[in-house]
Write an enzyme that holds these catalytic residues in place. Structure first.
Site, PDB file in Angstrom:
ATOM      1  N   TYR A 210    -105.593  60.622  20.279  1.00  0.00           N
ATOM      2  CA  TYR A 210    -107.003  60.429  20.614  1.00  0.00           C
ATOM      3  C   TYR A 210    -107.536  59.182  19.888  1.00  0.00           C
ATOM      4  O   TYR A 210    -107.331  59.012  18.690  1.00  0.00           O
ATOM      5  CB  TYR A 210    -107.855  61.653  20.253  1.00  0.00           C
ATOM      6  CG  TYR A 210    -107.544  62.885  21.081  1.00  0.00           C
ATOM      7  CD1 TYR A 210    -106.724  62.824  22.208  1.00  0.00           C
ATOM      8  CD2 TYR A 210    -108.082  64.113  20.752  1.00  0.00           C
ATOM      9  CE1 TYR A 210    -106.440  63.954  22.965  1.00  0.00           C
ATOM     10  CE2 TYR A 210    -107.807  65.254  21.506  1.00  0.00           C
ATOM     11  CZ  TYR A 210    -106.977  65.158  22.608  1.00  0.00           C
ATOM     12  OH  TYR A 210    -106.713  66.279  23.346  1.00  0.00           O
TER      13      TYR A 210
ATOM     14  N   HIS B 209     -98.250  68.264  21.930  1.00  0.00           N
ATOM     15  CA  HIS B 209     -99.275  67.894  22.906  1.00  0.00           C
ATOM     16  C   HIS B 209     -98.786  68.022  24.349  1.00  0.00           C
ATOM     17  O   HIS B 209     -99.484  68.521  25.215  1.00  0.00           O
ATOM     18  CB  HIS B 209     -99.713  66.452  22.618  1.00  0.00           C
ATOM     19  CG  HIS B 209    -101.075  66.114  23.118  1.00  0.00           C
ATOM     20  ND1 HIS B 209    -101.824  65.107  22.582  1.00  0.00           N
ATOM     21  CD2 HIS B 209    -101.839  66.630  24.106  1.00  0.00           C
ATOM     22  CE1 HIS B 209    -102.972  65.031  23.211  1.00  0.00           C
ATOM     23  NE2 HIS B 209    -103.004  65.941  24.153  1.00  0.00           N
ATOM     24  N   ARG B 210     -97.590  67.504  24.585  1.00  0.00           N
ATOM     25  CA  ARG B 210     -96.937  67.645  25.898  1.00  0.00           C
ATOM     26  C   ARG B 210     -95.444  67.795  25.647  1.00  0.00           C
ATOM     27  O   ARG B 210     -94.917  67.216  24.698  1.00  0.00           O
ATOM     28  CB  ARG B 210     -97.210  66.435  26.803  1.00  0.00           C
ATOM     29  CG  ARG B 210     -98.612  66.442  27.374  1.00  0.00           C
ATOM     30  CD  ARG B 210     -98.841  65.426  28.472  1.00  0.00           C
ATOM     31  NE  ARG B 210    -100.202  65.538  28.955  1.00  0.00           N
ATOM     32  CZ  ARG B 210    -100.595  66.349  29.936  1.00  0.00           C
ATOM     33  NH1 ARG B 210     -99.706  67.086  30.573  1.00  0.00           N
ATOM     34  NH2 ARG B 210    -101.862  66.415  30.296  1.00  0.00           N
TER      35      ARG B 210
ATOM     36  N   SER C 131     -99.036  72.759  24.112  1.00  0.00           N
ATOM     37  CA  SER C 131    -100.031  72.397  25.120  1.00  0.00           C
ATOM     38  C   SER C 131     -99.311  71.813  26.330  1.00  0.00           C
ATOM     39  O   SER C 131     -98.350  71.045  26.168  1.00  0.00           O
ATOM     40  CB  SER C 131    -101.003  71.359  24.544  1.00  0.00           C
ATOM     41  OG  SER C 131    -101.993  71.052  25.498  1.00  0.00           O
TER      42      SER C 131
ATOM     43  N   SER D 288    -110.698  70.987  28.752  1.00  0.00           N
ATOM     44  CA  SER D 288    -111.619  70.578  29.831  1.00  0.00           C
ATOM     45  C   SER D 288    -112.232  71.785  30.536  1.00  0.00           C
ATOM     46  O   SER D 288    -112.119  71.939  31.756  1.00  0.00           O
ATOM     47  CB  SER D 288    -110.910  69.667  30.844  1.00  0.00           C
ATOM     48  OG  SER D 288    -110.631  68.408  30.270  1.00  0.00           O
TER      49      SER D 288
ATOM     50  N   GLY E 290    -113.927  68.370  32.709  1.00  0.00           N
ATOM     51  CA  GLY E 290    -114.177  66.998  32.279  1.00  0.00           C
ATOM     52  C   GLY E 290    -115.589  66.532  32.618  1.00  0.00           C
ATOM     53  O   GLY E 290    -115.867  65.333  32.627  1.00  0.00           O
TER      54      GLY E 290
END
Ligand code: NAP
Length: 285
Positions: free
Chosen positions: A42, A115-116, A145, A197, A201
């Site tokens: 981020y 994260h992925r 995630s 989200s 979003g």
């Protein structure tokens, strides 16, 4: 510390001074969002100036107000390595955790999330790395995630301790976890879903690009509940029996405060199925 029903997300935690950033964290805490969700990556989006910047900003807030550290569940993520794009290999992840700790100015990350999924790291290697990081006291809990169910299963089969969280995209415009087995598996394993989200979003708040029927349904329920469309959309996320925590993304102080209204919205079975039908545009069989 128990996670509150809402969490504060730092994807858009960019382009502000440390004082403004501190305002957001303190406002989120007052609004019962004790889990603060950031990621090393981020800072690259939304006008940010680079990888690591959102963690650095949060670190600056914690340095400025050290009393905040014990009041939050500090959650971050690693494993996205632009432009590669993913790396969950042992060497990379160990250095990524050290870098996150440095930027956040803390000696332990409360929740470290992959994260992925890195398709080219064996789940046994990932589990061994995460277990070692936990053993070293650098991370308290582990989460994933954007993992498929099979990826989640493979990792958990090698982890020597239970996974704490799984973070899928979930909202009234993104319903996949309801039926792809993710929420069912998390309920079976007593793992907390963190919904990213939750307002699509922003689409569910401003209505652009959202089915008119869904906007009308949310507005009708908002009128009945004496609240706004966003609160109903968040309440829809919270209504699932897996008890998802909704990670809100607004950086607007009034909207952070307003999000708690979702906790007072009472949606019954008709309401949640109305939202699903309006979102999908077809009646359920
Ligand atoms: P979101 O809450 O669905 O959307 C936030 C966006 O909606 C912001 O741009 C916000 O703008 C806008 N918005 C909210 N209320 C509004 C209103 N009433 N009118 C107009 N705009 C409104 O969440 P998100 O930011 O997409 O994601 C939330 C968090 O989820 C992130 O911070 C991150 O922690 C996590 N996340 C994780 C992943 C992952 O891969 N694991 C991916 C994406 C996000 P304002 O700031 O102007 O209010």
């Amino acid at each position: 510390m128990t996670t509150g029903p809402l969490a504060f997300g730092c994807w858009r935690f960019v382009q502000m001074s440390p004082a403004e950033a501190r305002d957001r964290i303190e406002t989120a805490l007052v609004a019962r969002m004790n889990l603060i969700d950031t990621a090393d990556v981020y800072g690259l989006d939304w006008g940010g100036t680079g990888f690591g910047r959102a963690e650095e900003l949060l670190g600056a807030v914690l340095a400025d107000a050290p009393n905040l550290r014990d009041r939050i569940i500090l959650a971050t993520k690693g494993g996205i390595t632009p432009p590669v794009p993913y790396d969950s290999g042992s060497d990379y992840l160990r250095s990524a955790v050290d870098e996150s700790l440095r930027r956040l100015g803390t000696d332990m990350i409360d929740l470290y999330q992959i994260h992925r999924p890195d398709l080219f790291t064996h789940p046994e290697e990932l589990a061994t790395t995460l277990a070692a990081l936990r053993e070293q006291g650098k991370i308290r809990e582990v989460g994933v995630s954007n993992f498929t169910l099979a990826q989640y299963d493979a990792l958990t089969s090698y982890l020597p301790f239970p996974i704490a969280t799984s973070q899928p995209q979930y909202s009234a415009v993104h319903l996949e976890p309801l039926r792809n087995g993710e929420f069912d598996r998390l309920m079976r394993d007593k793992v907390t879903p963190l919904a990213w989200s939750p307002l699509g979003g922003g689409a569910l708040a401003h209505g652009e690009g959202t089915r008119a029927e869904l906007v009308e349904t949310l507005d009708r329920l908002a009128e009945r509940e004496g609240t706004d469309r966003s609160a109903v959309a968040l309440a829809f996320v919270l209504a699932h029996p897996s008890k998802p925590v909704a990670i809100i993304g607004t950086q607007n102080l009034d909207r952070i405060r307003a999000a708690v209204a979702a906790l007072d919205v009472r949606l019954n079975r008709n309401d949640v199925y109305d939202i699903i039908e309006a979102s999908e545009g077809v009646p359920l069989p």
